[in-house]
Write a protein that holds these residues in place. Sequence first.
Motif, PDB file in Angstrom:
ATOM      1  N   THR A   1       0.857  -1.187   0.000  1.00 36.54           N
ATOM      2  CA  THR A   1       0.000   0.000   0.000  1.00 36.54           C
ATOM      3  C   THR A   1       0.888   1.230   0.000  1.00 36.54           C
ATOM      4  O   THR A   1       2.114   1.132   0.032  1.00 36.54           O
ATOM      5  N   GLY A   2       0.268   2.403  -0.052  1.00 38.42           N
ATOM      6  CA  GLY A   2       1.023   3.641  -0.098  1.00 38.42           C
ATOM      7  C   GLY A   2       1.531   4.050   1.268  1.00 38.42           C
ATOM      8  O   GLY A   2       1.019   3.624   2.301  1.00 38.42           O
ATOM      9  N   CYS A   3       2.546   4.923   1.250  1.00 40.54           N
ATOM     10  CA  CYS A   3       3.061   5.477   2.512  1.00 40.54           C
ATOM     11  C   CYS A   3       2.793   6.973   2.581  1.00 40.54           C
ATOM     12  O   CYS A   3       3.288   7.651   3.485  1.00 40.54           O
ATOM     13  N   ASN A   4       2.023   7.480   1.644  1.00 45.22           N
ATOM     14  CA  ASN A   4       1.619   8.882   1.620  1.00 45.22           C
ATOM     15  C   ASN A   4       0.338   8.967   0.804  1.00 45.22           C
ATOM     16  O   ASN A   4       0.265   8.369  -0.281  1.00 45.22           O
ATOM     17  N   PRO A   5      -0.668   9.691   1.273  1.00 49.83           N
ATOM     18  CA  PRO A   5      -1.950   9.712   0.564  1.00 49.83           C
ATOM     19  C   PRO A   5      -1.903  10.287  -0.849  1.00 49.83           C
ATOM     20  O   PRO A   5      -2.820  10.043  -1.630  1.00 49.83           O
ATOM     21  N   LEU A   6      -0.850  11.041  -1.189  1.00 52.83           N
ATOM     22  CA  LEU A   6      -0.824  11.685  -2.500  1.00 52.83           C
ATOM     23  C   LEU A   6       0.291  11.180  -3.420  1.00 52.83           C
ATOM     24  O   LEU A   6       0.500  11.746  -4.484  1.00 52.83           O
ATOM     25  N   SER A   7       0.996  10.126  -3.040  1.00 50.77           N
ATOM     26  CA  SER A   7       2.136   9.714  -3.862  1.00 50.77           C
ATOM     27  C   SER A   7       1.870   8.493  -4.730  1.00 50.77           C
ATOM     28  O   SER A   7       2.709   8.100  -5.535  1.00 50.77           O
ATOM     29  N   THR A   8       0.703   7.874  -4.596  1.00 47.10           N
ATOM     30  CA  THR A   8       0.399   6.682  -5.390  1.00 47.10           C
ATOM     31  C   THR A   8       0.014   7.048  -6.819  1.00 47.10           C
ATOM     32  O   THR A   8      -0.717   8.009  -7.055  1.00 47.10           O
ATOM     33  N   HIS A   9       0.487   6.264  -7.772  1.00 46.71           N
ATOM     34  CA  HIS A   9      -0.005   6.310  -9.149  1.00 46.71           C
ATOM     35  C   HIS A   9      -1.008   5.163  -9.283  1.00 46.71           C
ATOM     36  O   HIS A   9      -0.626   3.986  -9.252  1.00 46.71           O
ATOM     37  N   ASP A  10      -2.268   5.480  -9.446  1.00 50.60           N
ATOM     38  CA  ASP A  10      -3.311   4.452  -9.438  1.00 50.60           C
ATOM     39  C   ASP A  10      -3.119   3.407 -10.529  1.00 50.60           C
ATOM     40  O   ASP A  10      -3.412   2.222 -10.334  1.00 50.60           O
ATOM     41  N   ASP A  11      -2.629   3.839 -11.693  1.00 49.66           N
ATOM     42  CA  ASP A  11      -2.440   2.868 -12.772  1.00 49.66           C
ATOM     43  C   ASP A  11      -1.311   1.889 -12.451  1.00 49.66           C
ATOM     44  O   ASP A  11      -1.407   0.695 -12.745  1.00 49.66           O
ATOM     45  N   VAL A  12      -0.257   2.367 -11.807  1.00 50.44           N
ATOM     46  CA  VAL A  12       0.825   1.475 -11.384  1.00 50.44           C
ATOM     47  C   VAL A  12       0.321   0.506 -10.315  1.00 50.44           C
ATOM     48  O   VAL A  12       0.635  -0.691 -10.332  1.00 50.44           O
ATOM     49  N   SER A  13      -0.461   1.022  -9.385  1.00 54.94           N
ATOM     50  CA  SER A  13      -1.038   0.174  -8.345  1.00 54.94           C
ATOM     51  C   SER A  13      -1.900  -0.920  -8.961  1.00 54.94           C
ATOM     52  O   SER A  13      -1.839  -2.086  -8.546  1.00 54.94           O
ATOM     53  N   ALA A  14      -2.686  -0.559  -9.970  1.00 48.71           N
ATOM     54  CA  ALA A  14      -3.546  -1.550 -10.639  1.00 48.71           C
ATOM     55  C   ALA A  14      -2.712  -2.599 -11.362  1.00 48.71           C
ATOM     56  O   ALA A  14      -3.051  -3.800 -11.356  1.00 48.71           O
ATOM     57  N   ALA A  15      -1.626  -2.171 -11.997  1.00 46.83           N
ATOM     58  CA  ALA A  15      -0.757  -3.124 -12.694  1.00 46.83           C
ATOM     59  C   ALA A  15      -0.121  -4.096 -11.707  1.00 46.83           C
ATOM     60  O   ALA A  15       0.015  -5.295 -12.003  1.00 46.83           O
ATOM     61  N   LEU A  16       0.270  -3.615 -10.543  1.00 46.78           N
ATOM     62  CA  LEU A  16       0.814  -4.506  -9.520  1.00 46.78           C
ATOM     63  C   LEU A  16      -0.243  -5.499  -9.044  1.00 46.78           C
ATOM     64  O   LEU A  16       0.037  -6.690  -8.851  1.00 46.78           O
ATOM     65  N   ASP A  17      -1.456  -5.006  -8.852  1.00 43.01           N
ATOM     66  CA  ASP A  17      -2.527  -5.862  -8.347  1.00 43.01           C
ATOM     67  C   ASP A  17      -2.879  -6.966  -9.339  1.00 43.01           C
ATOM     68  O   ASP A  17      -3.412  -8.014  -8.954  1.00 43.01           O
ATOM     69  N   ALA A  18      -2.568  -6.737 -10.613  1.00 45.02           N
ATOM     70  CA  ALA A  18      -2.844  -7.744 -11.639  1.00 45.02           C
ATOM     71  C   ALA A  18      -1.834  -8.891 -11.607  1.00 45.02           C
ATOM     72  O   ALA A  18      -2.049  -9.934 -12.235  1.00 45.02           O
ATOM     73  N   HIS A  19      -0.732  -8.694 -10.898  1.00 48.62           N
ATOM     74  CA  HIS A  19       0.294  -9.743 -10.762  1.00 48.62           C
ATOM     75  C   HIS A  19      -0.239 -10.831  -9.836  1.00 48.62           C
ATOM     76  O   HIS A  19      -0.795 -10.544  -8.777  1.00 48.62           O
ATOM     77  N   GLU A  20      -0.031 -12.092 -10.206  1.00 47.40           N
ATOM     78  CA  GLU A  20      -0.647 -13.183  -9.435  1.00 47.40           C
ATOM     79  C   GLU A  20      -0.123 -13.292  -8.007  1.00 47.40           C
ATOM     80  O   GLU A  20      -0.813 -13.838  -7.130  1.00 47.40           O
ATOM     81  N   ASN A  21       1.081 -12.788  -7.746  1.00 49.74           N
ATOM     82  CA  ASN A  21       1.650 -12.908  -6.404  1.00 49.74           C
ATOM     83  C   ASN A  21       1.695 -11.582  -5.649  1.00 49.74           C
ATOM     84  O   ASN A  21       2.384 -11.481  -4.628  1.00 49.74           O
ATOM     85  N   ILE A  22       0.985 -10.572  -6.148  1.00 47.86           N
ATOM     86  CA  ILE A  22       0.998  -9.246  -5.527  1.00 47.86           C
ATOM     87  C   ILE A  22      -0.438  -8.762  -5.337  1.00 47.86           C
ATOM     88  O   ILE A  22      -1.264  -8.866  -6.255  1.00 47.86           O
ATOM     89  N   THR A  23      -0.725  -8.212  -4.172  1.00 46.95           N
ATOM     90  CA  THR A  23      -1.998  -7.528  -3.928  1.00 46.95           C
ATOM     91  C   THR A  23      -1.683  -6.092  -3.543  1.00 46.95           C
ATOM     92  O   THR A  23      -0.904  -5.843  -2.626  1.00 46.95           O
ATOM     93  N   SER A  24      -2.267  -5.140  -4.271  1.00 49.99           N
ATOM     94  CA  SER A  24      -2.029  -3.725  -3.981  1.00 49.99           C
ATOM     95  C   SER A  24      -3.300  -3.055  -3.486  1.00 49.99           C
ATOM     96  O   SER A  24      -4.360  -3.172  -4.097  1.00 49.99           O
ATOM     97  N   TYR A  25      -3.159  -2.345  -2.373  1.00 44.31           N
ATOM     98  CA  TYR A  25      -4.274  -1.602  -1.787  1.00 44.31           C
ATOM     99  C   TYR A  25      -4.075  -0.090  -1.935  1.00 44.31           C
ATOM    100  O   TYR A  25      -4.884   0.691  -1.434  1.00 44.31           O
TER     101      TYR A  25
END
Length: 426
Positions: free
Chosen positions: A79-103
Amino acid sequence: MTGASISEQLEDVESAVESGRKKIDWARQHMSIVESLREDFEADQPLAGETVAMAMHVEATTAVLTEALAAAGAEVAITGCNPLSTHDDVSAALDAHENITSYAKRGVDDEAYYDAMHSVIDHDPTITVDDGADLVFLVHEEYPELIDSIIGGCEETTTGVHRLRAMDDDGALEYPMFAVNDTPMKRLFDNVHGTGEASMVAIELTTNLSIAGKTVVVGGYGQCGKGVAKKASGMNADVIVTEIDPRQALEAHMEGFEVTTMDEAARDGDIFVTTTGNRDVITEQHFEVMQDGVLLANAGHFDVEINLEHLESMAEEVVEARDGVTGYVMPDGRQLNVLAEGRLVNLAAPKAEGHPVEVMDQSFGIQAVAAREMATNGDQYDAGVHEIPDRLDREVAEIKLDAEGIEIDELTPEQREYMDSWQHGT
């Protein structure tokens, strides 16, 4: 689980994944250290059976590290360590990885921010990788039953290491943590060149204003402050440094910068950048004397260096001056402009991309070998803060030099004997 993964939050997941994947692939092309380690990790599987919990700035370079840890055999929750530093599209790409869950999701409030962190911890981690120490603190505060099963962890940034050392001093840190921030391959490159370059670029992109010819006030002359001061000077700004440490103040003076108090600098600055990791660096007494139109930016981890409560209480009106710029209009008509809500400007500003990819390659190379060390040799480390072993720091440097095609000298046997002996003299 406490919260939903990013894929469950976004409406157009497929488009986000495609966009995020492009960013990650571009970063990977320029991250020779992490890619070299990734190849070794895939072959050796040093993290097989481990669960890695991460609280990081979720952008492309972080994603390359995250996928390298997954390639090493780990299940990863991030997950993020700052409310404004996440790139949502990158987070979604990580979550699509079978061994990674991104919140991780950009722009969340405090409740959602900590809900996501709880969700990461609900994966029952055996290794933690943190940036700012929020994750480590939450584990100790609310999940003490997990501590015995956590081998150890790694902390990325100055502020986080400060917090961990304070925990350690109080006897409150109950598993080993590597101070990634303090090792040369991170501190001498990421903090100086990464923070300095990325902060000045973010200020320019956010405001479309020139740095040249302006007076830039840098709060703090640690490694991050040095970077900001040097990069601003290189962009033809006049630079003033404020400090509390006499040695660092003297260093800034000897390196050609004007050194004074924030009380004095507040009257002269056009752009202010805080880099201390401490609170209340710029407060009411400084706002009272600042010039109309000043830019206030923070490059420290938490949004406490510029006291926004003071500023808001003083303002007659608060306006959105520009995307990423909040204008505080004083009763006398002056407007003081805060960038990225006072959060770390190099990542939280709307167009900010964070530190340059090549710089983060070095830092995340250290994170990768530190996580490997915890998985393979964690029983050698007691609870508390530990320096990165020098052999790991050198390993990362050697990988980088090899990738750059740079050769260096080696000690001859005679030179090594001379350096190791105390008997040689005049």
